[in-house]
Design a protein around this motif. Structure first.
Motif, short mmCIF file in Angstrom:
data_model
loop_
_atom_site.label_atom_id
_atom_site.label_comp_id
_atom_site.label_asym_id
_atom_site.label_seq_id
_atom_site.Cartn_x
_atom_site.Cartn_y
_atom_site.Cartn_z
N GLU A 100 161.23 42.35 15.93
CA GLU A 100 160.77 41.74 14.68
C GLU A 100 161.70 42.05 13.52
OE1 GLU A 100 156.58 42.39 13.80
OE2 GLU A 100 156.29 42.88 15.93
N LYS A 101 161.73 41.14 12.55
CA LYS A 101 162.49 41.32 11.32
C LYS A 101 161.52 41.42 10.15
CE LYS A 101 166.51 40.73 13.41
NZ LYS A 101 167.58 39.82 13.00
N PHE A 102 161.96 42.15 9.12
CA PHE A 102 161.15 42.34 7.91
C PHE A 102 162.01 42.07 6.68
CE2 PHE A 102 158.86 44.63 11.08
CZ PHE A 102 157.52 44.61 10.70
N ASP A 103 161.41 41.44 5.69
CA ASP A 103 162.09 41.27 4.42
C ASP A 103 162.20 42.59 3.67
OD1 ASP A 103 162.35 38.25 4.37
OD2 ASP A 103 160.20 38.48 4.65
N GLY A 104 161.19 43.42 3.78
CA GLY A 104 161.19 44.71 3.11
C GLY A 104 160.44 45.75 3.92
N LEU A 105 160.82 47.00 3.76
CA LEU A 105 160.13 48.11 4.40
C LEU A 105 160.04 49.27 3.42
CD1 LEU A 105 158.96 49.41 7.08
CD2 LEU A 105 161.25 50.42 7.35
N ILE A 106 158.85 49.84 3.28
CA ILE A 106 158.63 51.05 2.49
C ILE A 106 158.44 52.21 3.46
CG2 ILE A 106 157.12 52.22 0.85
CD1 ILE A 106 156.33 49.41 -0.19
N ILE A 107 159.22 53.27 3.28
CA ILE A 107 159.04 54.51 4.03
C ILE A 107 158.47 55.54 3.07
CG2 ILE A 107 160.15 56.33 5.39
CD1 ILE A 107 162.29 54.33 6.18
N THR A 108 157.25 55.98 3.31
CA THR A 108 156.57 56.85 2.36
C THR A 108 157.08 58.29 2.45
OG1 THR A 108 154.76 57.64 3.77
CG2 THR A 108 154.49 55.46 2.74
N GLY A 109 156.57 59.11 1.54
CA GLY A 109 156.79 60.53 1.62
C GLY A 109 155.92 61.17 2.68
N ALA A 110 156.07 62.48 2.82
CA ALA A 110 155.26 63.26 3.76
C ALA A 110 155.24 64.70 3.26
CB ALA A 110 155.85 63.19 5.17
N PRO A 111 154.13 65.41 3.46
CA PRO A 111 154.01 66.79 2.93
C PRO A 111 154.69 67.81 3.84
CG PRO A 111 151.98 66.15 4.01
CD PRO A 111 152.88 64.95 4.08
N ILE A 112 155.98 67.58 4.11
CA ILE A 112 156.72 68.45 5.03
C ILE A 112 158.07 68.82 4.42
CG2 ILE A 112 155.65 67.70 7.18
CD1 ILE A 112 157.82 65.59 7.43
N GLU A 113 158.15 68.75 3.09
CA GLU A 113 159.45 68.91 2.46
C GLU A 113 160.02 70.32 2.58
OE1 GLU A 113 159.29 68.27 -1.78
OE2 GLU A 113 157.17 68.76 -1.85
N CYS A 144 159.91 59.38 -2.19
CA CYS A 144 159.79 60.84 -2.19
C CYS A 144 160.51 61.41 -0.96
CB CYS A 144 158.34 61.28 -2.27
SG CYS A 144 158.15 63.01 -2.84
N TRP A 145 159.80 62.11 -0.05
CA TRP A 145 160.48 62.68 1.11
C TRP A 145 161.14 61.59 1.95
CZ3 TRP A 145 160.18 62.27 6.43
CH2 TRP A 145 160.89 63.24 7.16
N GLY A 146 160.52 60.40 2.02
CA GLY A 146 161.14 59.30 2.76
C GLY A 146 162.48 58.91 2.18
N GLY A 147 162.60 58.91 0.84
CA GLY A 147 163.87 58.61 0.20
C GLY A 147 164.88 59.72 0.43
N MET A 148 164.41 60.98 0.38
CA MET A 148 165.31 62.10 0.65
C MET A 148 165.83 62.06 2.08
SD MET A 148 163.42 65.25 -1.34
CE MET A 148 163.14 65.20 -3.12
N ALA A 149 164.95 61.68 3.01
CA ALA A 149 165.36 61.58 4.41
C ALA A 149 166.44 60.51 4.58
CB ALA A 149 164.15 61.27 5.29
#
Length: 307
Positions: A100-113, A144-149
């Motif tokens: 599958e293809k997506f126009d956009g994807l959000i990867i959230t944070g997680a409390p594991i920083e 958040c953590w998703g962006g840092m990852a």
């Protein structure tokens, strides 16, 4: 135009009551325009709260959104009912195998920083997700953590542990007023912050990335990665009015040392009701992101990742 959600998803009723334009699948299929496919890879423990927060923001645009909920394949959440996960979420392996293809994807944070990236139990699969975005997603938003990852995976930029938690509503400067992602933004912006780690401006800039929003106190906030068609935000525009209060009350109840979130309660008094002073900019940012996707994504979704 509305966001398309399953009519029995809890977020559907919440957003409908708030006046957000929501539409069930059957009604959406009768329309002739192509919906934008936006996925949410939800890594947060409170899945329902998080999916509602992001659906509220992307559902406020004038475009029709096909909102897809995705989870890590092997990781089992302890805070959301298994029935909810089985009904509304698909494991990433299923999405990956389907092509599958997506126009956009959000990867959230997680409390594991506090953990090194490589020690996160699903890190290997998450790196597959991030590589997969380069062929199957037009634009990715790491939060958040998703962006840092993401910034660590693609550029090797490290995260750094802080001596104390950055916690509250902090002023940030608009560093790129001409950016299409900051259309309508004020010169300075109040943004909820809740993290024990930071990314450093000199290391971000050394990686050739553009810092769009930042602060002297909290460091970089919003970063654009043109080469990977991605945005990274390290703070929480998506938070509800009471999210920081919930975190503060939880820590107080557990006996965890925590400072009152700064610039959040009136007169910094936790007995008073907090005021939401970031909602309009949250809608601006996610609306601008959706608009940029709409303006640049191929009409034939199969062509995403081919050029």
């Amino acid at each position: 135009m509305p966001i398309t959600l399953p009519s029995d998803l809890p977020a559907f009723a919440v957003l409908d009551r708030e006046g957000v334009m929501v539409m069930g699948d059957e009604q959406a299929e009768r329309q002739d325009i192509r919906r934008l496919r936006i996925g949410l890879l939800n890594l947060m423990p409170k899945k329902i709260q998080t999916e509602t927060q992001f659906a509220r923001l992307i559902g406020a645009t004038p475009l029709q959104i096909d909102f897809q909920l995705i989870r890590m394949s092997e990781h089992e959440t302890k805070n959301t009912a298994a029935e909810h996960m089985e009904t509304f979420y698909r494991p990433f392996t299923e999405v990956e195998e389907s092509g599958e293809k997506f126009d956009g994807l959000i990867i959230t944070g997680a409390p594991i920083e506090h953990l090194p990236f490589e020690e996160v139990t699903y890190w290997d699969e998450l790196t597959r997700v991030m590589d997969w975005t380069q062929t199957n997603v037009h634009s990715t938003f790491g939060v958040c953590w998703g962006g840092m990852a993401m910034i660590n995976h693609f550029h090797g930029v490290p995260k750094h542990l802080l001596d104390q938690k950055l916690f509250g509503c902090l002023r940030h400067a608009n560093l790129a007023p001409a950016s299409p992602y900051l259309r309508g933004f004020s010169d300075d912006v109040l943004i909820p912050v809740s993290r024990w780690t930071e990314m450093r401006a000199d290391e971000v800039e050394a990686a050739g990335l553009d810092i769009l929003v930042g602060s002297d106190e909290a460091g970089p906030c919003l970063v654009e990665d043109k080469a990977h068609r991605a945005l990274y935000i390290f703070n929480h525009f998506e938070y509800d009015s009471g999210t920081l209060k919930e975190e503060y009350d939880r820590d107080v109840a557990n006996g965890t040392p925590i400072n009152v979130p700064v610039n959040y309660y009136p007169e910094d008094n936790p007995s008073r009701q907090p005021l939401n002073r970031w909602r309009s900019h949250a809608h601006l940012l996610y609306g601008n992101w959706i608009n940029e996707i709409y303006q640049s994504t191929p009409y034939d979704i199969a062509q995403i990742g081919q050029g």
